[in-house]
Structure formats: C-alpha cells, structure tokens
Write an enzyme that holds these catalytic residues in place. Structure first.
Site, PDB file in Angstrom:
ATOM      1  N   CYS A  18     -88.644 -13.395  62.357  1.00  0.00           N
ATOM      2  CA  CYS A  18     -90.078 -13.226  62.557  1.00  0.00           C
ATOM      3  C   CYS A  18     -90.271 -12.109  63.583  1.00  0.00           C
ATOM      4  O   CYS A  18     -89.318 -11.624  64.189  1.00  0.00           O
ATOM      5  CB  CYS A  18     -90.701 -14.526  63.055  1.00  0.00           C
ATOM      6  SG  CYS A  18     -90.032 -15.062  64.648  1.00  0.00           S
ATOM      7  N   HIS A  81     -88.269 -18.112  73.751  1.00  0.00           N
ATOM      8  CA  HIS A  81     -88.901 -19.440  73.756  1.00  0.00           C
ATOM      9  C   HIS A  81     -89.887 -19.626  74.910  1.00  0.00           C
ATOM     10  O   HIS A  81     -90.663 -20.583  74.908  1.00  0.00           O
ATOM     11  CB  HIS A  81     -87.816 -20.527  73.867  1.00  0.00           C
ATOM     12  CG  HIS A  81     -86.702 -20.343  72.891  1.00  0.00           C
ATOM     13  ND1 HIS A  81     -85.496 -19.755  73.235  1.00  0.00           N
ATOM     14  CD2 HIS A  81     -86.613 -20.639  71.583  1.00  0.00           C
ATOM     15  CE1 HIS A  81     -84.714 -19.707  72.165  1.00  0.00           C
ATOM     16  NE2 HIS A  81     -85.370 -20.239  71.154  1.00  0.00           N
ATOM     17  N   CYS A 103     -92.040 -14.842  73.116  1.00  0.00           N
ATOM     18  CA  CYS A 103     -92.844 -14.495  71.939  1.00  0.00           C
ATOM     19  C   CYS A 103     -94.318 -14.511  72.324  1.00  0.00           C
ATOM     20  O   CYS A 103     -94.791 -15.467  72.952  1.00  0.00           O
ATOM     21  CB  CYS A 103     -92.586 -15.498  70.822  1.00  0.00           C
ATOM     22  SG  CYS A 103     -93.706 -15.276  69.418  1.00  0.00           S
ATOM     23  N   GLU A 133     -88.952 -24.269  74.376  1.00  0.00           N
ATOM     24  CA  GLU A 133     -90.363 -23.873  74.313  1.00  0.00           C
ATOM     25  C   GLU A 133     -91.259 -24.928  74.964  1.00  0.00           C
ATOM     26  O   GLU A 133     -92.207 -24.602  75.675  1.00  0.00           O
ATOM     27  CB  GLU A 133     -90.800 -23.639  72.861  1.00  0.00           C
ATOM     28  CG  GLU A 133     -92.222 -23.120  72.772  1.00  0.00           C
ATOM     29  CD  GLU A 133     -92.749 -23.010  71.355  1.00  0.00           C
ATOM     30  OE1 GLU A 133     -93.968 -23.220  71.171  1.00  0.00           O
ATOM     31  OE2 GLU A 133     -91.959 -22.724  70.437  1.00  0.00           O
ATOM     32  N   THR A 172     -94.874 -24.037  68.757  1.00  0.00           N
ATOM     33  CA  THR A 172     -95.193 -23.107  67.661  1.00  0.00           C
ATOM     34  C   THR A 172     -94.313 -23.295  66.429  1.00  0.00           C
ATOM     35  O   THR A 172     -94.588 -22.707  65.382  1.00  0.00           O
ATOM     36  CB  THR A 172     -95.040 -21.644  68.122  1.00  0.00           C
ATOM     37  OG1 THR A 172     -93.671 -21.410  68.487  1.00  0.00           O
ATOM     38  CG2 THR A 172     -95.963 -21.336  69.289  1.00  0.00           C
ATOM     39  N   SER A 230     -82.079 -24.663  66.148  1.00  0.00           N
ATOM     40  CA  SER A 230     -83.334 -23.988  65.833  1.00  0.00           C
ATOM     41  C   SER A 230     -84.338 -24.986  65.268  1.00  0.00           C
ATOM     42  O   SER A 230     -84.150 -25.520  64.181  1.00  0.00           O
ATOM     43  CB  SER A 230     -83.070 -22.870  64.813  1.00  0.00           C
ATOM     44  OG  SER A 230     -84.272 -22.447  64.219  1.00  0.00           O
ATOM     45  N   SER A 275     -84.844 -17.280  63.209  1.00  0.00           N
ATOM     46  CA  SER A 275     -83.889 -16.594  64.080  1.00  0.00           C
ATOM     47  C   SER A 275     -82.575 -16.271  63.354  1.00  0.00           C
ATOM     48  O   SER A 275     -81.586 -15.910  63.984  1.00  0.00           O
ATOM     49  CB  SER A 275     -83.612 -17.441  65.330  1.00  0.00           C
ATOM     50  OG  SER A 275     -83.386 -18.788  64.998  1.00  0.00           O
TER      51      SER A 275
END
Length: 323
Positions: A18, A81, A103, A133, A172, A230, A275
C-alpha cells in the site's frame, strides 16, 4: 507431453504494498542513500521479514526500543505503524535525528483521538491488544484515556464514565465486517457515541478485503502472501474463509507452502497483505508453475493511485531517483 495437472490461478487486485508501506520503505532506503549506513529503525519498518532482511543488507539496523541505540548522529526511523508520543519525546531528549515513517492514515487516527480527548470525550479504540499500531494510538493520550475494545463481546462489558461523551476510533488494518459489527454494537448501546468523520480502516485494507471477497467463492483454495505478524494479512485469510473458501492459508513465502493441501485442485486464488512485496507473490506462482500447468488471470475490484509525501529532508533524493 506435459503430465502436470492444469491449474487456474486468479490473482486478486489490488494486493501487496500500500502507499503507507511503500513510503516507509522509501524513507529507510533514501536515508541510507543520503546519510550512509547505519540507519536505525525502531521496530520492523513493516511486518514482513523479507523486506526487513533486504533493508538490513543495505545497512539498516532494527531495534525494538531507542535505548538499544548507541549515542549516534545516524538517523533513527520510526516504523509505519506509528509510535506513542513518548518515543519522539525520548528521541528529542537524547538529541537523536529521527524520521517518522508513520503511515499518514495512522497519523489521521492519532489526530482524531487527540481531538476527541481535547473535546472532553471518553475514547474507545477498536483494535487488537499489543499490535504496535494500537500501542502507538493509545500512547497519544494520557494513560487511562482510551479503552480498547477487541470484540462485540467486549462491548457488552464496557461501562463508560458518561455514555453521552463517548467517541470511537479504530485500528486501520481490521476486518471491515468485524469492525462494522462492533461499531453497530457500540451504537446500539450508546446511541450518542461519536465516530470518525471518515472510516478509519484504510483504503488499502478495505480494497484488499473486497478483492478477496470477489475471488474466494470462485476458487478451491486461497493463498495470502504475508507475515503472521501482519494484522491486515491475517484478516485477509479470515475474510477468504468467511466468503466461502475453506482452504485459505497465510504463507510468508513459497518455501512454506504445504503441498499436501493442494493435490488435484483446479483453481487457486492468490493475494498479498499490504506489507508483502510482489516478488514474493511471483515466487508463489512460480512454485505452482513448477508442479502444475498454470493459467494466470487477474480479478481487479479497485484501482489504486494513492501516494504519500516523504519527509522534506529526503525529497530531493526522491526526485533524483525518479520516484
């Protein structure tokens, strides 16, 4: 004559990197180019050991905490993160030169949570305990300001101080469907709860899950290329199973494929977490092509053309590299 059984492979699109992951990796690579090795990175820059190993070969050194870094002028990069506020504060106190690869869509959640707090709201964070995160988002605010909700069941046991001042934000990289159920349960119990102006689950997570939903019911098995660490990759496997593909598995790379699962299957779907680099997807396809007569097609459910700016100190290099 080719005795290999025929196999139709359907590639999900979008898949793989992404914009946030692409930006984070670029930041480390451009920092190495500009400042030379070493460049220190706090926590895995993204959750993929293949990506991490590639950056280590170029001179990146990965640590979990800043106190593992010796006194140095070398850049220190914070992972995609996001980090608690205490981390940049600590870096400043130690006169470290740091680059924040958080991000921008995670930063947006940090801003939302802070705004809610400043407006006097009690904050609920929908997410997975211990995920970096989540640690970073909760660490934007004083201890005790944020309540973590992981499941619909957690909603039933949650007792806010004042139901009229509630607000929620989310990690997210969650399952869109699971999160919708949790939000519906929160709204049912607390009709006055404030939500985000725009969905917190990022566009890439949503798009990859929608692509899986389109492909999973049409194939006998699915492989999601991605790391077990992930979150978004794990969710893709769950989404595939829920969409009707019983044999959905997560693999880091082709060497992990359990060939006993596949036998004489005629159709396979392949996707990749946000990722996971495309080279690992190609590696998986090549591994099947060595055993089957494969025909590959792509099912595209969305187009992605999002890119995020990198820090100003690295931008001239980005232009020079033709990015």
């Amino acid at each position: 004559m080719d005795k290999r059984p025929h196999l139709d492979i359907t590639l999900c699109a979008p898949r793989g990197f992404c914009a946030g992951v692409d930006r984070a990796i670029q930041i480390v690579e451009l920092a190495l180019q500009k400042y030379g090795a070493p460049v220190y990175v706090r926590h895995a820059i993204v959750h993929n050991k293949y990506v991490v190993a590639g950056l280590e070969e170029k001179g990146a050194i990965f640590v979990e905490e800043l106190d593992e870094i010796p006194e140095t002028d070398a850049p220190v990069v914070f992972s995609a993160h996001g980090v608690p506020k205490s981390v940049p504060a600590d870096a400043k106190a130690r006169n470290m030169f740091y680059l924040d690869a958080t991000c921008p869509l995670v930063s947006k959640v940090h801003v939302e949570a802070t705004r809610h707090f400043e407006e006097g709201h009690e904050i609920v964070l929908i997410g997975h305990a211990g995920h970096p995160e989540v640690v970073g988002t909760m660490g934007q605010l004083p201890p005790g300001s944020v309540t973590l909700i992981e499941t619909v069941h957690d909603v039933g046991g949650f007792e806010p101080k004042d139901p009229s001042t509630l607000a929620f934000v989310t990690q997210t990289t969650l399952s869109v469907d699971d999160t919708r159920e949790i939000v519906e349960a929160l709204r049912a119990r607390f009709p006055l709860i404030n939500g985000p102006h725009k969905e917190d689950i990022c566009y890439a997570t949503t798009n990859r899950q929608e692509s899986i939903k389109a492909v999973a019911p049409t194939v006998e098995a699915m492989i999601v290329v991605g790391s077990p660490h992930s979150s978004n990759s794990q969710r893709l496997v769950e989404v595939a199973k829920r969409a009707g593909c019983k044999h959905a598995v997560l693999v880091d790379r082709a060497s992990e494929i359990d060939w006993s699962i596949y036998g004489n299957i005629k159709s396979l779907g392949v996707s990749a977490g946000a990722s996971a680099p495309e080279s690992l997807v190609e590696e998986v396809i090549d591994a099947f092509a060595a055993r089957y007569d494969v025909k590959v097609k792509t099912t595209t459910t969305a187009e992605e053309n999002i890119a995020f700016n990198i820090p100003k100190v690295l931008r001239n290099l980005e232009t020079a590299a033709g990015k």
